[in-house]
Design an enzyme around this catalytic site. Structure first.
Site, PDB file in Angstrom:
ATOM      1  CB  SER A 179      73.800  18.983  68.800  1.00 11.86           C
ATOM      2  OG  SER A 179      74.620  18.642  67.678  1.00 11.86           O
ATOM      3  CE  LYS A 180      80.553  16.741  74.227  1.00 10.82           C
ATOM      4  NZ  LYS A 180      81.334  16.031  73.189  1.00 10.82           N
ATOM      5  NE  ARG A 181      76.415  13.434  66.692  1.00  6.54           N
ATOM      6  CZ  ARG A 181      75.413  12.567  66.562  1.00  6.54           C
ATOM      7  NH1 ARG A 181      74.743  12.500  65.414  1.00  6.54           N
ATOM      8  NH2 ARG A 181      75.088  11.774  67.573  1.00  6.54           N
TER       9      ARG A 181
ATOM     10  CG  ASP B   4      82.288  17.291  69.973  1.00  9.59           C
ATOM     11  OD1 ASP B   4      82.799  18.178  70.691  1.00  9.59           O
ATOM     12  OD2 ASP B   4      81.600  16.359  70.417  1.00  9.59           O
TER      13      ASP B   4
END
Length: 504
Positions: free
Chosen positions: A262-264, A267
């Site tokens: 995921s994008k998380r 990040d």
């Protein structure tokens, strides 16, 4: 395999294209080109509430950056267009009506509140509410109501949806090119909504109709669509159409191997999960592989090996080699772990393969942004000396900023360790040696200094580290005498004198 291979990549324009979507597009592209087929981009934008401005352009630009231009799609019109579902919405109602007429679909007048009440009632009993064969005759639909009442409700403008009538007591045998045969009990299927009360089709109906009208031969999509395969096969049967072949790709997993990437994750661990940077007017911005300094070739090579095994030890593939080697049957069933370090490794390889002159051209804007003007020839030389240690274009600044700006300060730990009381006099002696060299090459400087060290009976550790510290400002960089030759005699001796002045 016939030459009528037609595949589609069909994303929704709801935001930036996730790297998993890029992998799906890549496998479709490779499969099409391997079989002299057609690669199509179709924008599935029937859900206008989730439409994000700029997302479609982002998708198209991402595909082109990755070297996957589509043969048909928005802006590249073919005879099967239009290629945005929002421009095809006039088509779908007739197919929904056809299913009602053939008995494969029905009108359902249940309100959202009524369905919520049924769900809560089932939850209280420890059950799950499924709208299908076991309760549809007890609910508010055209299967349970009289034809007269159905007609009256429709004519009165009462809201309704059109649901698919899933068959009862049947074992469906589905074939997937990656996963083999899958058996599904139709009794567990729910009667999916095909046409919404707002007059728009759901994904399921629009997807099947478009695939049929565009003569799609193979549907290659993510694993998350595997639960929809039974419904889609049943829809093909209901329309009496030949179904395409299906292949469901494995998930791309987090670096830990647990759960979908995921994008998380990006990040948190400091790597992009999108091909290009995303900077919306409203909403969260996101970094991209292009803007982070990755070569598109490296990204594509890395993604190709996420879930696909070429059957050899080869890891480096250009696009032509990928097309030649790709075999959908060698795609794995299990998820593929995303390794941020591995994609860096690929980028390092592709950077090494680039000519120094091209890398210098790419590095010049970095220098200009810092107010440094340097000739392409000089920058090419910097690149040549530091290339082996670079993973990204931006690394050349971290590796070699001292080649553009003489050090005015020096690493404290290195100074303490390398610059002793007698270092000044030795460096001054080296300056005198270097001044005497007419043909100032790396070999000439190295021979002169090393002969002098031997004649004086000194250790190399007493002379060489201070020279590097004086030229670079810290203990890094290529061969010391290569640095001297590149900087030239005048700049080299000036830096040595400056170090003596500051550190002496």
């Amino acid at each position: 395999m016939s030459n009528n291979v037609r595949v589609r990549f069909a994303p929704s324009p709801t935001g930036p294209l996730h790297i998993g979507g890029v992998r799906t597009a890549l496998f479709n592209y490779l499969f099409a080109k391997k079989h002299n087929g057609t690669f199509i981009l179709r924008i599935e934008d029937t859900d206008q509430t989730r439409y994000v401005p700029g997302a479609e352009e982002y998708i198209s630009e991402s595909l082109f950056w990755c070297g996957m231009p589509y043969d048909e799609g928005p802006g590249t019109e073919g005879e099967y267009g239009p290629y945005r579902q929002s421009e095809r919405k006039h088509l779908y109602r007739a197919y929904a009506d056809q299913l009602i007429e053939s008995g494969w679909a029905y009108y359902a007048f249940d309100t959202a509140e009524e369905l919520d009440a049924h769900r809560k009632e089932h939850e209280e009993k420890g059950k799950t509410f499924i709208y299908n064969w076991h309760n549809r005759l007890k609910l508010k639909n055209s299967l349970a109501l009289s034809p007269e009442e159905v007609q009256a409700r429709v004519e009165n403008g009462e809201e309704y949806v059109i649901r698919f009538k899933s068959p009862q007591d049947e074992k469906l045998l589905l074939k997937d090119l990656i996963r083999g045969e899958i058996e599904i009990d139709t009794n567990i299927l729910d009667d999916k909504v095909l046409f919404k009360s707002d007059g728009m089709p759901t994904y399921h109906l629009a997807n099947i109709v478009d695939d049929h009208l565009m003569e799609i031969s193979h549907v290659i999509r993510g694993e998350e669509w595997l639960p929809s395969m039974a419904l889609h096969i049943l829809l093909y049967r209901a329309f009496d159409w030949k179904a395409p072949e299906f292949a469901h790709l494995p998930l791309i997993l987090k670096p830990t191997g647990k759960g979908k990437l995921s994008k998380r994750d990006g990040d948190k661990l400091g790597f992009p999960v999108f091909p290009l940077a995303w900077n919306p007017v409203n909403g969260d911005a996101a970094s991209g592989y292009r803007e982070s300094g990755y070569f598109s070739d490296a990204v594509v090579n890395f993604l190709a090996l996420l879930g696909w095994n070429p059957g050899t030890e080869q890891e480096i593939f250009n696009m032509e080699e990928l097309i030649e080697s790709f075999d959908i049957h060698r795609v794995n069933k299990s998820g593929a772990r995303f390794d941020p370090e591995k994609i860096k490794w690929f980028n390092h390889h592709y950077l090494q393969a680039h000519p120094n002159e091209e890398l210098a051209v790419k590095f010049l804007p970095f220098l200009e942004a810092k107010g440094i003007m340097a000739s392409p020839e000089f920058v090419t030389g910097v690149v040549a000396l530091n290339k082996e240690r670079a993973d990204f274009i931006a690394d050349f600044w971290d590796l070699a900023s001292y080649m553009f700006i003489a050090p005015e300060s020096f690493d404290e730990k290195a100074v303490k360790k390398q610059w002793k009381e007698d270092t000044d006099q030795y460096v001054n002696s080296v300056i005198d040696l270097l001044e005497e060299i007419d043909d100032f090459t790396s070999m000439a400087a190295e021979t002169a200094v090393k002969d002098w060290i031997a004649a004086e009976g000194l250790g190399f550790g007493k002379i060489m580290p201070p020279l590097r510290l004086a030229l670079v400002g810290e203990m890094k960089g290529p061969h010391v005498f290569d640095i001297m030759a590149f900087l030239g005699k005048k700049e080299t001796t000036a830096r040595l004198r400056n170090a003596v002045k500051i550190l002496g």
